[in-house]
Write a protein that holds these residues in place. Structure first.
Motif, PDB file in Angstrom:
ATOM      1  N   THR A 228     -68.342 -24.114  38.770  1.00 52.52           N
ATOM      2  CA  THR A 228     -68.848 -23.146  37.933  1.00 52.52           C
ATOM      3  C   THR A 228     -69.202 -21.769  38.650  1.00 52.52           C
ATOM      4  N   ARG A 229     -70.054 -22.040  39.906  1.00 50.75           N
ATOM      5  CA  ARG A 229     -70.446 -21.060  40.729  1.00 50.75           C
ATOM      6  C   ARG A 229     -69.073 -20.325  41.139  1.00 50.75           C
ATOM      7  N   ALA A 230     -68.149 -20.821  41.472  1.00 53.56           N
ATOM      8  CA  ALA A 230     -66.816 -20.204  41.989  1.00 53.56           C
ATOM      9  C   ALA A 230     -66.171 -19.567  40.541  1.00 53.56           C
ATOM     10  N   LEU A 231     -66.417 -19.815  39.413  1.00 51.98           N
ATOM     11  CA  LEU A 231     -65.833 -19.166  38.276  1.00 51.98           C
ATOM     12  C   LEU A 231     -66.595 -17.936  37.802  1.00 51.98           C
ATOM     13  N   PHE A 232     -67.924 -17.980  38.079  1.00 47.20           N
ATOM     14  CA  PHE A 232     -68.693 -16.700  37.743  1.00 47.20           C
ATOM     15  C   PHE A 232     -68.365 -15.866  38.992  1.00 47.20           C
ATOM     16  N   LEU A 233     -68.235 -16.177  40.040  1.00 53.55           N
ATOM     17  CA  LEU A 233     -68.338 -15.455  41.228  1.00 53.55           C
ATOM     18  C   LEU A 233     -66.736 -14.826  41.264  1.00 53.55           C
ATOM     19  N   LEU A 234     -65.812 -15.557  41.006  1.00 51.84           N
ATOM     20  CA  LEU A 234     -64.314 -15.001  40.583  1.00 51.84           C
ATOM     21  C   LEU A 234     -64.232 -13.823  39.563  1.00 51.84           C
ATOM     22  N   SER A 235     -65.099 -14.336  38.534  1.00 56.36           N
ATOM     23  CA  SER A 235     -65.000 -13.443  37.347  1.00 56.36           C
ATOM     24  C   SER A 235     -65.480 -11.830  37.804  1.00 56.36           C
ATOM     25  N   LYS A 236     -66.765 -12.215  38.474  1.00 52.86           N
ATOM     26  CA  LYS A 236     -67.533 -10.864  39.027  1.00 52.86           C
ATOM     27  C   LYS A 236     -66.569 -10.231  39.928  1.00 52.86           C
ATOM     28  N   GLY A 237     -65.829 -10.863  40.789  1.00 52.21           N
ATOM     29  CA  GLY A 237     -64.943 -10.173  41.639  1.00 52.21           C
ATOM     30  C   GLY A 237     -63.613  -9.305  40.800  1.00 52.21           C
ATOM     31  N   MET A 238     -63.143  -9.982  39.703  1.00 49.47           N
ATOM     32  CA  MET A 238     -62.067  -9.374  38.927  1.00 49.47           C
ATOM     33  C   MET A 238     -62.779  -7.915  38.305  1.00 49.47           C
TER      34      MET A 238
ATOM     35  N   GLN B  68     -65.756  -2.283  48.852  1.00 52.83           N
ATOM     36  CA  GLN B  68     -66.710  -3.184  49.925  1.00 52.83           C
ATOM     37  C   GLN B  68     -67.402  -4.067  49.436  1.00 52.83           C
ATOM     38  N   GLU B  69     -67.682  -4.262  47.900  1.00 51.30           N
ATOM     39  CA  GLU B  69     -68.197  -5.334  47.587  1.00 51.30           C
ATOM     40  C   GLU B  69     -67.248  -6.619  47.209  1.00 51.30           C
ATOM     41  N   VAL B  70     -65.922  -6.151  47.065  1.00 52.17           N
ATOM     42  CA  VAL B  70     -64.941  -7.225  46.530  1.00 52.17           C
ATOM     43  C   VAL B  70     -64.671  -8.189  47.655  1.00 52.17           C
ATOM     44  N   HIS B  71     -64.472  -7.642  48.948  1.00 51.53           N
ATOM     45  CA  HIS B  71     -64.062  -8.210  50.253  1.00 51.53           C
ATOM     46  C   HIS B  71     -65.058  -9.469  50.654  1.00 51.53           C
ATOM     47  N   PRO B  72     -66.201  -9.263  50.582  1.00 47.34           N
ATOM     48  CA  PRO B  72     -67.170 -10.275  50.939  1.00 47.34           C
ATOM     49  C   PRO B  72     -67.261 -11.275  49.928  1.00 47.34           C
ATOM     50  N   LEU B  73     -67.352 -10.994  48.827  1.00 49.72           N
ATOM     51  CA  LEU B  73     -67.164 -11.931  47.548  1.00 49.72           C
ATOM     52  C   LEU B  73     -66.103 -12.950  47.579  1.00 49.72           C
ATOM     53  N   LEU B  74     -64.712 -12.316  47.965  1.00 43.44           N
ATOM     54  CA  LEU B  74     -63.554 -12.855  47.761  1.00 43.44           C
ATOM     55  C   LEU B  74     -63.680 -13.995  48.813  1.00 43.44           C
ATOM     56  N   THR B  75     -64.131 -13.382  49.855  1.00 47.38           N
ATOM     57  CA  THR B  75     -64.158 -14.226  51.184  1.00 47.38           C
ATOM     58  C   THR B  75     -64.930 -15.597  50.922  1.00 47.38           C
ATOM     59  N   LEU B  76     -66.090 -15.413  50.342  1.00 53.34           N
ATOM     60  CA  LEU B  76     -67.088 -16.511  49.735  1.00 53.34           C
ATOM     61  C   LEU B  76     -66.369 -17.327  48.902  1.00 53.34           C
ATOM     62  N   CYS B  77     -65.563 -16.713  47.950  1.00 54.65           N
ATOM     63  CA  CYS B  77     -65.130 -17.476  46.951  1.00 54.65           C
ATOM     64  C   CYS B  77     -63.921 -18.452  47.477  1.00 54.65           C
ATOM     65  N   GLY B  78     -63.229 -17.938  48.403  1.00 54.11           N
ATOM     66  CA  GLY B  78     -62.234 -18.494  49.194  1.00 54.11           C
ATOM     67  C   GLY B  78     -62.728 -19.956  49.930  1.00 54.11           C
ATOM     68  N   GLN B  79     -63.948 -19.751  50.595  1.00 51.16           N
ATOM     69  CA  GLN B  79     -64.822 -20.728  51.254  1.00 51.16           C
ATOM     70  C   GLN B  79     -64.910 -22.054  50.108  1.00 51.16           C
ATOM     71  N   ILE B  80     -65.701 -21.475  49.121  1.00 49.85           N
ATOM     72  CA  ILE B  80     -66.113 -22.455  48.022  1.00 49.85           C
ATOM     73  C   ILE B  80     -65.058 -23.205  47.405  1.00 49.85           C
ATOM     74  N   VAL B  81     -63.649 -22.595  47.047  1.00 48.13           N
ATOM     75  CA  VAL B  81     -62.587 -23.206  46.431  1.00 48.13           C
ATOM     76  C   VAL B  81     -62.073 -24.206  47.223  1.00 48.13           C
TER      77      VAL B  81
END
Length: 625
Positions: A183-193, A202-215
């Motif tokens: 669910t942390r990943a769901l929240f972060l991916l929703s925020k990335g969207m 500039q905020e999207v790139h590190p967030l998507l990198t973190l999401c990729g690691q979590i997934v």
């Protein structure tokens, strides 16, 4: 002492008997209500009567609150009696707050009631209700996360993306604390969207990198894991497409298509997750499948693979029709409108204007059914009408449609797309605005031009970052220079377009640039160089297929071969040109004779409800022939 004990035992027995009796009549009424609700067709009136019959028995608070919730839910979902639904849900929310450990009823009542408030445009009532429910739900992970998602969605619908992102960030941290990486990943991916929607790259790139690691690191239900991967890859693909990077996106798109194939082979695992915070699904498998078709269509459209775009659109629309028979989810209508928007552009390019016009009318009908859908797509709808007007040479109407679309949009890429097309209209018509628009289309200082006599609403936000649209802007500058007779300058702009379009496989833009370069070389008397441009332009246009570029190319080939004394080749090119002209003329006449053609005059308010058949305006194919 013994007598007191006996009396107490007797009282307890009576109380237990009463409770058992109360439970039995309640369960009987509940059973009848459920039977009527699930009948085919549902008998909602009888269901409501059974639930209302609970109250004369003076039930305990728990039963009273739950019954109010059930009545409110049935009335909300199955009737138009929103006033009674609201009354029951408000009572359920009020009573349930007085009962300890009654979370499901309490928070479901809050969730449904806030939905109803929003439906009634009482957003100011929904927000404090959700905030209070979030505040008191922190010991109930599932409901706390669900209510955070709901409030974030409400802020998103209001275009308050900053507040929505803040809430999604709070949700991600809460999910981490309660041990739910899923669910942390769901929240972060929703925020990335949402960050992508705001263009905060500039905020999207590190967030998507973190999401990729979590997934990748999360080990759990295979369908949930793959759905997270689909969500992640959809964001990556749309990010590339928004940036106009059609070639660069191919590896991500291929991964996404493989991922949806994997999901389609997996069976739903009925074992519930041990962590209640994991009890979420992003989208059903069937919805994800349509979404992957949709982004594939978007890619094919940008790349100029129009037959492929049409093939995947047909598949997606067929699946959507099946889903809409069983599911009235608003997201399905959004998918349908976006698919139609893309296929309409395909039809206009491939010379099927009449079909495109009928599909524009279909989008209007869908938007009539949903004010929110119209609000989100009004600018796109007027843009499509502008493109249609250009295709039938109604340039005044095209200008009116494009300027209406500009007034309705604040999307950076859409704004740049509209201005690019408006500039081409001005250039072809010799409009006094042409130089103002064309000059400001290219460069790092690109901004919304302040057109003479136009309101300040046309001023621009930050410059467009789309590679595709910047390449198109160079083409428009080249077109402007060509019409001004500044051929060397035109060649310079068009070579820049070719460089950019070749870098990202933008086939249609490449074809347009080649044929215009060919035309310039023909005017300059350099027939060999002209032929070197026009032949590949014709080949590429045939592959797309782009009817206008084929028409233009065949006319140039006819004139080139005549000038070079190649009578046979000139005759063949002339025959091709005649065939394309006849196809376009027939389609032109058919489109202008449709009652839907009246839409070209609509520039204000909601879409017209119906169209009266009339003869189309006096339009001409002069610009095509």
């Amino acid at each position: 002492m013994a007598a007191q004990a006996a009396a107490a035992a007797q009282a307890a027995a009576v109380q237990a008997a009463q409770a058992e009796a109360a439970e039995s009549w309640y369960l009987a009424l509940l059973g009848f209500a459920e039977h009527f609700r699930t009948s085919s067709p549902p008998k909602i009136r009888l269901c409501v009567h059974c639930l209302q019959a609970v109250f004369p028995f003076k039930p305990p608070q728990r039963i009273e609150a739950r019954t109010h919730l059930q009545l409110g839910s049935v009335l909300y979902h199955h009737t138009k009696n929103s006033e009674q639904a609201r009354s029951h849900l408000e009572k359920a929310w009020l009573i349930s707050q007085q009962i300890p450990q009654f979370e499901d009823v309490k928070f479901e009542a809050a969730s449904l009631l806030s939905e109803l408030y929003c439906q009634e445009n009482s957003v100011d009532a929904a927000k404090p209700l959700l905030r209070k429910a979030i505040q008191i739900s922190q010991q109930t992970p599932y409901w706390h996360c669900r209510l955070l998602f709901q409030l974030a969605q409400l802020h998103t619908l209001e275009k308050d993306l900053v507040s929505a992102c803040d809430l999604l960030g709070v949700g991600a941290e809460y999910a981490r604390v309660v041990g739910s990486e899923y669910t942390r990943a769901l929240f972060l991916l929703s925020k990335g969207m949402l960050l992508l929607m705001e263009r905060k790259l500039q905020e999207v790139h590190p967030l998507l990198t973190l999401c990729g690691q979590i997934v990748e690191n999360w080990q759990g239900n295979p369908i949930q894991k793959e759905s997270l991967r689909v969500f992640f890859l959809v964001l990556q693909v749309t990010h590339y497409l928004d940036a106009g990077q059609v070639k660069s996106v191919k590896p991500c798109l291929k991964q996404l298509q493989q991922c949806i194939q994997t999901i389609s082979t997996l069976h739903d695992d009925e074992i519930l997750p041990s962590n209640p915070a994991d009890l979420f699904h992003w989208l059903p498998k069937e919805h994800m499948c349509v979404l992957v078709y949709l982004v594939t269509v978007m890619h094919s459209m940008q790349a100029g693979y129009l037959e492929k775009a049409q093939k995947y659109t047909d598949k997606a629309l067929m699946q959507l029709e099946k889903l809409k028979m069983l599911d009235c989810s608003p997201i399905l209508s959004s998918f349908q409108v976006i698919l139609l928007e893309h296929i309409i552009m395909c039809r206009l390019v491939t010379g099927h204007k009449a079909t495109a016009l009928q599909e524009i009318s279909q989008v209007c009908q869908l938007c009539q059914q949903s004010p929110r859908l119209f609000s989100n797509h009004a600018a796109q709808l007027h843009t499509l009408l502008g493109l249609y007007c250009v295709s039938v040479n109604c340039m005044d109407n095209a200008e009116a449609q494009f300027t209406t679309a500009l007034r309705l949009t604040n999307q950076q890429e859409l704004w740049a797309f509209i201005v690019t097309n408006l500039a081409s209209v001005y250039i072809r018509e010799g409009n006094r605005h042409q130089e103002v628009v064309a000059v400001q289309l290219v460069g790092e200082d690109q901004s919304r031009p302040q057109l003479p006599g136009q309101p300040p609403v046309l001023m621009s936000p930050p410059p467009c970052s789309s590679h595709c649209l910047r390449a198109a802007a160079f083409y428009v500058r080249g077109l402007f220079s060509f019409f001004q007779g500044r051929y060397n300058e035109a060649k310079r702009f068009l070579r820049e377009t070719l460089k950019m379009s070749n870098a990202e496989d933008l086939n249609r833009l490449t074809a347009c640039s080649l044929v215009l370069l060919g035309h310039i070389f023909y005017v300059l008397g350099n027939h060999r160089e002209s032929n070197n441009m026009v032949v590949p332009a014709m080949q590429l246009a045939s592959k797309i297929p782009d009817m206008s570029v084929q028409l233009w190319s065949s006319a140039l080939l006819r004139d080139l071969n005549k000038a070079c004394g190649n009578a046979m080749d000139a005759h063949e090119a002339a025959q091709m040109h005649q065939n394309f002209s006849q196809q376009l003329l027939q389609d032109h006449i058919e489109a202008c004779s449709l009652p839907e053609h009246n839409l070209i005059t609509w520039t204000d308010g909601p879409p017209p409800v119906q169209f009266q058949a009339q003869n189309g305006p006096n339009t001409s194919l002069a610009s095509l022939l």
